[in-house]
Design an enzyme around this catalytic site. Structure first.
Site, PDB file in Angstrom:
ATOM      1  N   HIS A   1      10.370 -14.583 -44.976  1.00 52.43           N
ATOM      2  CA  HIS A   1      11.496 -14.814 -44.073  1.00 52.43           C
ATOM      3  C   HIS A   1      11.078 -15.758 -42.952  1.00 52.43           C
ATOM      4  O   HIS A   1      10.084 -15.491 -42.258  1.00 52.43           O
ATOM      5  CB  HIS A   1      11.966 -13.474 -43.484  1.00 52.43           C
ATOM      6  CG  HIS A   1      13.097 -13.604 -42.527  1.00 52.43           C
ATOM      7  ND1 HIS A   1      13.050 -13.077 -41.254  1.00 52.43           N
ATOM      8  CD2 HIS A   1      14.303 -14.212 -42.634  1.00 52.43           C
ATOM      9  CE1 HIS A   1      14.184 -13.334 -40.633  1.00 52.43           C
ATOM     10  NE2 HIS A   1      14.958 -14.027 -41.446  1.00 52.43           N
TER      11      HIS A   1
ATOM     12  N   HIS B   1      22.269 -18.189 -39.766  1.00 49.79           N
ATOM     13  CA  HIS B   1      22.376 -17.581 -41.090  1.00 49.79           C
ATOM     14  C   HIS B   1      23.728 -17.829 -41.758  1.00 49.79           C
ATOM     15  O   HIS B   1      23.857 -17.652 -42.971  1.00 49.79           O
ATOM     16  CB  HIS B   1      22.147 -16.069 -41.000  1.00 49.79           C
ATOM     17  CG  HIS B   1      20.754 -15.695 -40.565  1.00 49.79           C
ATOM     18  ND1 HIS B   1      20.428 -15.455 -39.257  1.00 49.79           N
ATOM     19  CD2 HIS B   1      19.608 -15.548 -41.277  1.00 49.79           C
ATOM     20  CE1 HIS B   1      19.144 -15.151 -39.175  1.00 49.79           C
ATOM     21  NE2 HIS B   1      18.614 -15.206 -40.384  1.00 49.79           N
TER      22      HIS B   1
ATOM     23  N   ARG C   1      20.694 -26.740 -22.849  1.00 51.77           N
ATOM     24  CA  ARG C   1      19.695 -26.272 -23.809  1.00 51.77           C
ATOM     25  C   ARG C   1      19.581 -24.751 -23.701  1.00 51.77           C
ATOM     26  O   ARG C   1      18.961 -24.219 -22.793  1.00 51.77           O
ATOM     27  CB  ARG C   1      18.337 -26.924 -23.537  1.00 51.77           C
ATOM     28  CG  ARG C   1      17.206 -26.429 -24.475  1.00 51.77           C
ATOM     29  CD  ARG C   1      17.534 -26.724 -25.918  1.00 51.77           C
ATOM     30  NE  ARG C   1      16.456 -26.402 -26.846  1.00 51.77           N
ATOM     31  CZ  ARG C   1      16.525 -25.438 -27.764  1.00 51.77           C
ATOM     32  NH1 ARG C   1      17.599 -24.667 -27.846  1.00 51.77           N
ATOM     33  NH2 ARG C   1      15.517 -25.235 -28.608  1.00 51.77           N
TER      34      ARG C   1
ATOM     35  N   CYS D   1      14.158 -31.990 -21.959  1.00 53.88           N
ATOM     36  CA  CYS D   1      13.789 -31.131 -23.078  1.00 53.88           C
ATOM     37  C   CYS D   1      12.607 -31.754 -23.823  1.00 53.88           C
ATOM     38  O   CYS D   1      12.540 -32.981 -23.967  1.00 53.88           O
ATOM     39  CB  CYS D   1      14.974 -30.961 -24.025  1.00 53.88           C
ATOM     40  SG  CYS D   1      14.628 -29.972 -25.492  1.00 53.88           S
TER      41      CYS D   1
ATOM     42  N   TYR E   1       6.811 -25.239 -28.751  1.00 56.19           N
ATOM     43  CA  TYR E   1       6.585 -26.160 -27.649  1.00 56.19           C
ATOM     44  C   TYR E   1       5.096 -26.460 -27.451  1.00 56.19           C
ATOM     45  O   TYR E   1       4.553 -26.369 -26.352  1.00 56.19           O
ATOM     46  CB  TYR E   1       7.235 -25.636 -26.366  1.00 56.19           C
ATOM     47  CG  TYR E   1       8.732 -25.539 -26.487  1.00 56.19           C
ATOM     48  CD1 TYR E   1       9.515 -26.687 -26.556  1.00 56.19           C
ATOM     49  CD2 TYR E   1       9.370 -24.301 -26.577  1.00 56.19           C
ATOM     50  CE1 TYR E   1      10.884 -26.603 -26.696  1.00 56.19           C
ATOM     51  CE2 TYR E   1      10.747 -24.213 -26.722  1.00 56.19           C
ATOM     52  CZ  TYR E   1      11.495 -25.371 -26.782  1.00 56.19           C
ATOM     53  OH  TYR E   1      12.852 -25.294 -26.933  1.00 56.19           O
TER      54      TYR E   1
END
Length: 562
Positions: free
Chosen positions: A119, A143, A218, A265, A403
């Site tokens: 998964h 999903h 964001r 970002c 990140y």
């Protein structure tokens, strides 16, 4: 066919009785098993290396594509064969890998035991074990895609008992994103749930201060609803115990400071890196950046009030932040910054309650957002609920397993998140906001004006932007602007250049050119500059995307000649 025999779901079919309509539905799951680490020992037993294992899996996946028609027919055959009726009580017994992992979805019962290990979201899938999966999918809206439902269908083992299904239907899980704030319709949306969007590029550099409505959004999770009267900020990890502050106390006990700072970002301009080689992440253009004024209490002042001093400085290395936005598990969004940045008088880290002179809006962290100038946007935690002074970094997923930057040769099979530090200060950046890619310039205009923005992390001031209109053969220096007021163009104190520079240049159109490749590159006061291409800085997450920005435009000729 020898390969297919290795899949136990195909074994009963036998080499002479294989029906192409039965093969396709199980091929994909066989490919998944081939890629599973649990099969390593078995493959080595037969003399296959790990790389061969992935090759074989690819072959099976290709076989599945070829037999897509068979899959369709197989599903039709399945529907004609009644599946067993299973009670909710029986489903509930299957909540572990030992007993099996069963879930329900829209009246179907699914045994996903074999899927748990592969998964993409890790063990979070175990939260739904023994029950309905819908409440979890409503939070993780990714999903709700056709290919996900197709994967789930492979694991169907029965139908939920009618009376249990009726009980389920009486519970309606609300959409956790239903209370998100309204957004400006001009924003270019990258994802709806959670909401992530950027402004149209042509307006990004219209104003030195980005209008709040157009400041990029964001979000990692639903926007929490916070009552300002009930809000409390908890400061922990210091000798005096927990310091709890209301919003009013933050505003009245500590001096109000205002800074102008750019937030960016880490994935800004990812879409360009994606063209070099595919990466994983939201396909941001060059608008995941904005410049605003922020007002609030200094983090340094709050930490001193909570008991930070020389003794704490001996062991403290990080300041952790936790937001009020939470996953379905109850774990909060979190991040951390080095203690030196947090307590420095010149670090200018704010617990901001105002943005552009007004209460900070919900999408940007109401009532309190940490603003860490010069540092990547993800550490500027919104909806701040807790501050922890610690010897350790935040354990948050977003600090430890996202990140971070990696070498171009690292892929998802070889990535090791422990091997790289968390991104803090960002590299020098610039982009062309006008003209847009593909614009047509009238030859009769004779001159071309190019505009854009430039910024560097860590408080390093952008001192120059070089612009080329001939693909990098020749360069001219653009005029920089550090305010909307012509008379206010002073440089900030050394090391505290938190805000971007807007830039502009007007050049004559080359006489014979029919197409121009415009390029910009910025230089900061440490003489860092941008790389010319994305290849050398490519990384699996598409972060730190700061190569030269290139825009191609066409020149139209006068049509009045006879």
């Amino acid at each position: 066919m020898l390969l297919l025999r290795r899949c136990h779901r195909l074994n009963p079919i036998g080499p002479l009785s294989i029906d192409r309509n039965q093969v396709a539905p199980v091929v994909a799951s066989c490919a998944v098993r081939l890629c599973s680490s649990s099969n390593d020992q078995r493959f080595h037993q037969y003399g296959f290396s790990a790389s061969w294992r992935h090759v074989l899996a690819g072959l099976l996946a290709g076989t599945g594509a070829v037999l897509a028609y068979g899959l369709h027919r197989h599903k039709a055959i399945e529907k004609s064969s009644p599946l067993p009726i299973i009670s909710q009580e029986e489903v509930t017994r299957h909540r572990s890998l030992k007993d099996g992992v069963w879930v329900t979805y829209q009246g179907g019962v699914y045994d996903i035991t074999e899927f748990v290990s592969i998964h993409p979201g890790g063990e979070k899938i175990m939260m739904a074990a023994g029950g309905a999966i819908e409440p979890f999918w409503s939070l993780y809206a990714v999903h709700n895609q056709e290919h996900v439902l197709e994967i789930l269908s492979e694991y169907k083992i029965g139908e939920l008992k009618a009376e249990d299904l009726k009980k389920q239907s009486t519970f309606k899980s609300s959409d956790p994103y239903s209370s998100d704030p309204e957004r400006h319709p001009a924003l270019r949306t990258n994802s709806l749930k959670p909401f992530n969007a950027e402004p149209p590029p042509e307006i990004l550099a219209d104003s030195y201060i980005t209008p709040t409505a157009f400041f990029f959004k964001r979000n990692h999770l639903p926007v929490p609803q916070v009552d300002p009267d009930l809000y409390r900020l908890h400061v922990e990890g210091l000798p005096r115990g927990v310091l709890t502050l209301s919003l009013e106390e933050l505003k009245t006990r500590f001096p109000k400071h205002t800074i102008t700072a750019t937030l960016q970002c880490a994935g800004n301009r990812r879409s360009e890196m994606n063209k070099t080689r595919q990466v994983k992440g939201l396909n941001w253009g060059f608008g995941a950046i904005g410049n605003a004024t922020w007002s609030g209490a200094k983090l340094r002042d709050v930490l001193l009030a909570a008991g930070y001093g020389p003794d704490v400085a001996q062991w403290a290395r990080h300041v952790q932040f936790e937001g009020l936005d939470k996953e379905i598990t109850g774990s909060a969004y979190g991040a951390s910054i080095p203690i030196n940045k947090a307590v420095s008088e010149e670090g200018d880290v704010l617990l901001a309650y105002e943005m552009n002179g007004k209460d900070i809006p919900a999408d940007h962290g109401f009532p309190i957002r940490v603003v860490v100038p010069g540092v990547v946007g993800t550490r500027n935690v919104k909806w701040l609920g807790k501050i922890v002074v610690s010897a350790q970094e935040s354990n948050s997923h977003w600090q430890q397993k996202d990140y971070k930057g990696f070498a171009p040769g690292i892929d998802w099979d070889t990535v090791d998140y422990k091997s790289a530090p968390a991104i803090q200060e960002l590299p020098v950046q610039s982009a062309i906001t006008t003209p847009a890619e593909g614009s047509v310039i009238d030859r009769s205009e004779e001159m071309l004006t190019v505009k854009g923005y430039a910024w560097s992390g860590g408080g390093r001031e952008v001192i120059r932007v070089d612009v080329s209109v001939d693909g990098g053969k020749t360069w001219k220096e653009a005029k920089l602007k550090s305010s909307d007021k012509e008379e206010d163009q002073t440089s900030p104190p050394l090391g505290r250049a938190w805000a971007w520079k807007l830039w502009e240049i007007t050049v004559p159109l080359p006489p014979e050119a029919q197409e121009l490749e415009l390029i910009c590159k910025a230089v900061d006061n440490s003489y860092n500059t941008q790389p010319d291409t994305f290849g050398p800085i490519w990384n699996v997450r598409g972060l730190l995307s700061n190569a030269w920005h290139r825009v191609k435009v066409k020149i139209s000729e006068d049509d009045d000649e006879e």
